[in-house]
Design a protein around this motif. Structure first.
Motif, PDB file in Angstrom:
ATOM      1  N   ASN A  53     -17.806  16.005  34.404  1.00 53.88           N
ATOM      2  CA  ASN A  53     -17.570  17.028  34.996  1.00 53.88           C
ATOM      3  C   ASN A  53     -16.659  17.941  34.311  1.00 53.88           C
ATOM      4  OD1 ASN A  53     -17.331  19.410  36.437  1.00 53.88           O
ATOM      5  ND2 ASN A  53     -16.635  18.404  38.487  1.00 53.88           N
ATOM      6  N   PRO A  54     -17.043  18.762  33.353  1.00 54.36           N
ATOM      7  CA  PRO A  54     -15.879  19.521  32.672  1.00 54.36           C
ATOM      8  C   PRO A  54     -15.357  20.581  33.218  1.00 54.36           C
ATOM      9  CG  PRO A  54     -18.282  20.350  31.735  1.00 54.36           C
ATOM     10  CD  PRO A  54     -18.575  19.133  32.913  1.00 54.36           C
ATOM     11  N   PHE A  55     -15.931  21.105  34.565  1.00 51.08           N
ATOM     12  CA  PHE A  55     -15.384  22.378  35.332  1.00 51.08           C
ATOM     13  C   PHE A  55     -14.316  22.224  36.274  1.00 51.08           C
ATOM     14  CE2 PHE A  55     -20.193  22.414  34.419  1.00 51.08           C
ATOM     15  CZ  PHE A  55     -20.187  23.586  33.683  1.00 51.08           C
ATOM     16  N   VAL A  56     -13.516  23.257  36.272  1.00 49.82           N
ATOM     17  CA  VAL A  56     -12.137  23.113  37.244  1.00 49.82           C
ATOM     18  C   VAL A  56     -12.947  23.367  38.676  1.00 49.82           C
ATOM     19  CG1 VAL A  56     -10.390  23.032  35.611  1.00 49.82           C
ATOM     20  CG2 VAL A  56     -11.566  25.198  36.405  1.00 49.82           C
ATOM     21  N   LYS A  57     -13.723  24.371  38.421  1.00 56.61           N
ATOM     22  CA  LYS A  57     -14.401  24.944  39.617  1.00 56.61           C
ATOM     23  C   LYS A  57     -16.087  24.939  39.638  1.00 56.61           C
ATOM     24  CE  LYS A  57     -10.025  26.843  41.634  1.00 56.61           C
ATOM     25  NZ  LYS A  57      -9.610  28.082  42.185  1.00 56.61           N
ATOM     26  N   ILE A  58     -16.520  24.896  40.567  1.00 55.98           N
ATOM     27  CA  ILE A  58     -18.102  24.885  40.430  1.00 55.98           C
ATOM     28  C   ILE A  58     -18.638  25.905  41.873  1.00 55.98           C
ATOM     29  CG2 ILE A  58     -20.323  23.807  40.240  1.00 55.98           C
ATOM     30  CD1 ILE A  58     -18.871  21.419  38.991  1.00 55.98           C
ATOM     31  N   GLY A  59     -19.498  26.597  41.353  1.00 57.75           N
ATOM     32  CA  GLY A  59     -20.338  27.461  42.698  1.00 57.75           C
ATOM     33  C   GLY A  59     -21.980  27.152  42.333  1.00 57.75           C
ATOM     34  N   LEU A  60     -22.553  27.459  43.481  1.00 57.42           N
ATOM     35  CA  LEU A  60     -23.855  27.382  43.161  1.00 57.42           C
ATOM     36  C   LEU A  60     -24.677  29.085  43.589  1.00 57.42           C
ATOM     37  CD1 LEU A  60     -26.467  25.631  43.210  1.00 57.42           C
ATOM     38  CD2 LEU A  60     -26.382  25.615  45.616  1.00 57.42           C
ATOM     39  N   ASP A  61     -25.366  29.195  42.249  1.00 58.97           N
ATOM     40  CA  ASP A  61     -26.208  30.746  42.462  1.00 58.97           C
ATOM     41  C   ASP A  61     -27.468  30.314  43.014  1.00 58.97           C
ATOM     42  OD1 ASP A  61     -27.286  33.054  42.323  1.00 58.97           O
ATOM     43  OD2 ASP A  61     -27.392  32.984  40.037  1.00 58.97           O
ATOM     44  N   LYS A  62     -27.803  30.411  44.278  1.00 58.38           N
ATOM     45  CA  LYS A  62     -29.073  29.687  44.897  1.00 58.38           C
ATOM     46  C   LYS A  62     -30.177  30.336  44.662  1.00 58.38           C
ATOM     47  CE  LYS A  62     -29.960  26.824  48.857  1.00 58.38           C
ATOM     48  NZ  LYS A  62     -29.615  26.849  50.361  1.00 58.38           N
ATOM     49  N   ASN A  63     -30.138  31.787  44.570  1.00 57.20           N
ATOM     50  CA  ASN A  63     -31.264  32.633  44.246  1.00 57.20           C
ATOM     51  C   ASN A  63     -31.172  33.442  43.188  1.00 57.20           C
ATOM     52  OD1 ASN A  63     -29.332  34.211  44.824  1.00 57.20           O
ATOM     53  ND2 ASN A  63     -30.023  35.026  46.861  1.00 57.20           N
TER      54      ASN A  63
END
Lengths: 125, 169
Positions: free
Chosen positions: B111-121
């Motif tokens: 995992n290279p990310f410090v933070k992750i979010g989901l763009d569901k649509n």
């Protein structure tokens, strides 16, 4: 001849089909028509010159959903097109806006037509 | 004389057409360069820390990467993202991904990310003017977008990105 007529009728019947899926459509036919009208003005970004109403690409579907969402929120046609334009630039519009850097797109063909008409059709004395 | 004008016109049209053929038709220049990052909403994923537009508006240079576990080119650029993450903070937005697949993907590849979010649509991707995956944005310390990379970041692109960031610093 009959075969050609058959092909013509089939093409005529299916010429107004869109890629819009039933679950995307708005319940109100007037609003749905507005959405389709906007969609026909927006170019699919990953297709070969297809508008988003006729494209099955993922991004075209997302943009169709976005347009219908914004219409449901009460946004104006102009606002919606302007939002998409602000994200994807001139490429996304079938009609390029008239600005100082795009004016030649409009002026040049008309100017050239006038010039050619003058050269080829002027009366010789 | 009239044929001369016509020939000049045809030759200049042919030249413009030839120049146009050399352009990459898959590359669409971003309208958001030198603009502030858009306001956006992403869904948080239980296992990872999420972020919002406020997180990107201050601090050091940040890299925002749109990716998905279903996107093969994203796998190609992953080693390069890991290299970038050694120097800069990477924020990931997973587009239309399944949490289970995403978690497995990051567990397997790192995992290279410090933070992750989901763009569901896919709506956040539109906010950012994303039209394909992967796409990567460089954000300066004021929250302005300074560069957008379309497609997988390859080894040769790393040097260019590093140079850009050094110039901004």
């Amino acid at each position: 001849m009959r075969f050609l007529a058959f092909i013509y009728i089939i093409l005529f019947i299916f010429s107004d089909l869109y890629a819009v899926e039933p679950d995307e459509m708005l319940d109100d036919p007037i609003l749905e028509n507005i959405a389709r009208d906007i969609g026909k003005k927006i170019r699919c970004l990953v297709c070969q010159n297809e508008d988003i109403e006729n494209s099955n690409a993922d991004i075209a579907k997302d943009l169709r959903v976005l347009i219908r969402k914004k219409i449901s929120e009460g946004k104006e046609k102009k606002e919606i097109i302007s939002y998409i334009h602000s994200r994807y630039g001139d490429f996304v519009l079938y009609t390029p806006p008239i600005r100082s850097d795009t004016i030649w797109l409009w002026v040049f063909p008309i100017g050239f037509l006038i010039l050619l008409s003058f050269i080829f059709f002027r009366k010789k004395r | 004389m009239k044929y001369f004008i016509l020939i000049i016109f045809l030759l200049s049209s042919a030249y413009i057409f030839y120049e146009g053929l050399r352009d990459d038709p898959t590359y669409i220049p971003s309208n958001l360069i030198s603009e502030e990052i858009p306001e956006f909403k992403i869904e948080s994923i239980k296992q990872y820390e999420s972020f919002s537009s406020a997180d990107l508006k201050s601090g050091e240079i940040k890299v925002v990467n749109f990716f998905a576990s279903w996107c093969p080119p994203c796998k190609v650029e992953h080693p390069q993202l890991k290299k970038l993450s050694e120097k800069y903070k990477l924020y990931g937005i997973a587009k239309k991904d399944e949490i289970r697949n995403l978690t497995k993907w990051l567990d397997d590849l790192g995992n290279p990310f410090v933070k992750i979010g989901l763009d569901k649509n896919g709506m956040t991707s539109i906010d950012w003017g994303v039209y394909g995956l992967p796409e990567t944005f460089l954000i300066d310390h004021k929250g302005m977008i300074i560069h957008k990379h379309v497609g997988p970041i390859m080894k040769k692109d790393l040097e260019y990105i590093n140079k850009l960031i050094t110039n901004v610093k």
